[in-house]
Write an enzyme that holds these catalytic residues in place. Sequence first.
Site, PDB file in Angstrom:
ATOM      1  N   ARG A   1      -2.582 -12.206   3.423  1.00 46.11           N
ATOM      2  CA  ARG A   1      -3.879 -11.775   2.925  1.00 46.11           C
ATOM      3  C   ARG A   1      -4.011 -12.154   1.457  1.00 46.11           C
ATOM      4  O   ARG A   1      -3.073 -11.998   0.679  1.00 46.11           O
ATOM      5  CB  ARG A   1      -4.046 -10.251   3.023  1.00 46.11           C
ATOM      6  CG  ARG A   1      -4.111  -9.653   4.393  1.00 46.11           C
ATOM      7  CD  ARG A   1      -5.239 -10.124   5.280  1.00 46.11           C
ATOM      8  NE  ARG A   1      -6.469 -10.567   4.655  1.00 46.11           N
ATOM      9  CZ  ARG A   1      -7.461  -9.781   4.230  1.00 46.11           C
ATOM     10  NH1 ARG A   1      -7.370  -8.480   4.360  1.00 46.11           N
ATOM     11  NH2 ARG A   1      -8.540 -10.304   3.702  1.00 46.11           N
TER      12      ARG A   1
ATOM     13  N   TYR B   1      -0.133 -10.182   0.401  1.00 48.45           N
ATOM     14  CA  TYR B   1       0.944  -9.663   1.244  1.00 48.45           C
ATOM     15  C   TYR B   1       0.869 -10.311   2.629  1.00 48.45           C
ATOM     16  O   TYR B   1      -0.196 -10.734   3.085  1.00 48.45           O
ATOM     17  CB  TYR B   1       0.864  -8.141   1.365  1.00 48.45           C
ATOM     18  CG  TYR B   1      -0.443  -7.606   1.911  1.00 48.45           C
ATOM     19  CD1 TYR B   1      -0.690  -7.540   3.282  1.00 48.45           C
ATOM     20  CD2 TYR B   1      -1.435  -7.141   1.050  1.00 48.45           C
ATOM     21  CE1 TYR B   1      -1.875  -7.046   3.785  1.00 48.45           C
ATOM     22  CE2 TYR B   1      -2.628  -6.635   1.530  1.00 48.45           C
ATOM     23  CZ  TYR B   1      -2.843  -6.586   2.905  1.00 48.45           C
ATOM     24  OH  TYR B   1      -4.020  -6.094   3.385  1.00 48.45           O
TER      25      TYR B   1
ATOM     26  N   HIS C   1      -6.884  -8.609  -2.792  1.00 43.98           N
ATOM     27  CA  HIS C   1      -8.221  -8.080  -2.534  1.00 43.98           C
ATOM     28  C   HIS C   1      -8.278  -6.587  -2.822  1.00 43.98           C
ATOM     29  O   HIS C   1      -7.258  -5.887  -2.838  1.00 43.98           O
ATOM     30  CB  HIS C   1      -8.648  -8.340  -1.082  1.00 43.98           C
ATOM     31  CG  HIS C   1      -7.777  -7.682  -0.062  1.00 43.98           C
ATOM     32  ND1 HIS C   1      -6.579  -8.212   0.358  1.00 43.98           N
ATOM     33  CD2 HIS C   1      -7.930  -6.521   0.625  1.00 43.98           C
ATOM     34  CE1 HIS C   1      -6.028  -7.432   1.251  1.00 43.98           C
ATOM     35  NE2 HIS C   1      -6.827  -6.366   1.436  1.00 43.98           N
TER      36      HIS C   1
ATOM     37  N   TYR D   1       0.836  -1.198   0.000  1.00 40.49           N
ATOM     38  CA  TYR D   1       0.000   0.000   0.000  1.00 40.49           C
ATOM     39  C   TYR D   1       0.874   1.252   0.000  1.00 40.49           C
ATOM     40  O   TYR D   1       1.981   1.254   0.560  1.00 40.49           O
ATOM     41  CB  TYR D   1      -0.886   0.048   1.250  1.00 40.49           C
ATOM     42  CG  TYR D   1      -2.002  -0.955   1.266  1.00 40.49           C
ATOM     43  CD1 TYR D   1      -3.226  -0.670   0.663  1.00 40.49           C
ATOM     44  CD2 TYR D   1      -1.838  -2.191   1.886  1.00 40.49           C
ATOM     45  CE1 TYR D   1      -4.267  -1.590   0.687  1.00 40.49           C
ATOM     46  CE2 TYR D   1      -2.865  -3.110   1.919  1.00 40.49           C
ATOM     47  CZ  TYR D   1      -4.076  -2.811   1.318  1.00 40.49           C
ATOM     48  OH  TYR D   1      -5.102  -3.720   1.340  1.00 40.49           O
TER      49      TYR D   1
ATOM     50  N   HIS E   1     -10.530  -3.175  -1.448  1.00 32.32           N
ATOM     51  CA  HIS E   1     -11.458  -2.653  -0.444  1.00 32.32           C
ATOM     52  C   HIS E   1     -12.521  -1.791  -1.119  1.00 32.32           C
ATOM     53  O   HIS E   1     -12.215  -1.021  -2.033  1.00 32.32           O
ATOM     54  CB  HIS E   1     -10.716  -1.802   0.584  1.00 32.32           C
ATOM     55  CG  HIS E   1      -9.677  -2.541   1.360  1.00 32.32           C
ATOM     56  ND1 HIS E   1      -9.948  -3.168   2.557  1.00 32.32           N
ATOM     57  CD2 HIS E   1      -8.362  -2.762   1.112  1.00 32.32           C
ATOM     58  CE1 HIS E   1      -8.846  -3.727   3.024  1.00 32.32           C
ATOM     59  NE2 HIS E   1      -7.868  -3.502   2.163  1.00 32.32           N
TER      60      HIS E   1
END
Length: 252
Positions: free
Chosen positions: A167, A157, A170, A118, A172
């Site tokens: 995870r 990640y 994905h 991110y 959000h």
Amino acid sequence: MRQGSEMSKPTTNAGPFFPRDRNWHPQALSPNYKTSVLRSPQKALLSFGNTISETTGPVFGQNMLGELDHDLVLNYAKPGESALGERIIVHGHVLDEEAKPVPNALVEVWQANAGGRYRHKKDGYLAPLDPNFGGCGRVITDENGYYAFRTIRPGPYPWPNGVNDWRPSHIHFSLFGSGFAQRLITQMYFEGDPHIPMCPIVRTINDPEAIEMLVAKLDMNHTVPMDARAYRFDMVLRGRRSTMFENRMEGN
């Protein structure tokens, strides 16, 4: 969140929203998802009826969107450049619990880049940042509740929940419907990802059908040849129920 396939013309909403289905959503306290231990309520929940501020809500217009808000491949890139990674299109419908489209709903998205990182100063993962990818965007649904945006498929990640927890890839989502009670924050996973059944967050959901509804399906009918594959992801917000009128149980 639930999916729906039947479409009908939008109608004027009336009355309060349906109550939340506590048997459908995961339990707030799920010890294998460590942060839920601190975040979950410590006392019994109280139920309140819908207030006016909940049954009326934000009004969004197309003039609030930037020219490239729907295109995460380009909206953070330098002129003549683009984000790195597998280009995809995510599209679908926003419906209510009666399978009616929700027009003019604000759909905001944010995600990691193709390497699973991110753009956030507290992200400690060692994967590199992409200077041409910001990782966020937004669209507004049309009169049929339809939305679409272009992005990069995010990478998986690691995260410090367990010794070796990862995870799944994905995206959000944050949605605002016609009232504040129709606010939905959720995540979209990708069909065929082996990390989905291993994820402690996903495993807080007891119903396999509910998990399946968080998984976007590959949609080759909406791909852009030589550019981007497509994934279909429908989302369902809480529906409304008419106010009861004396002994007419069907509403007013």
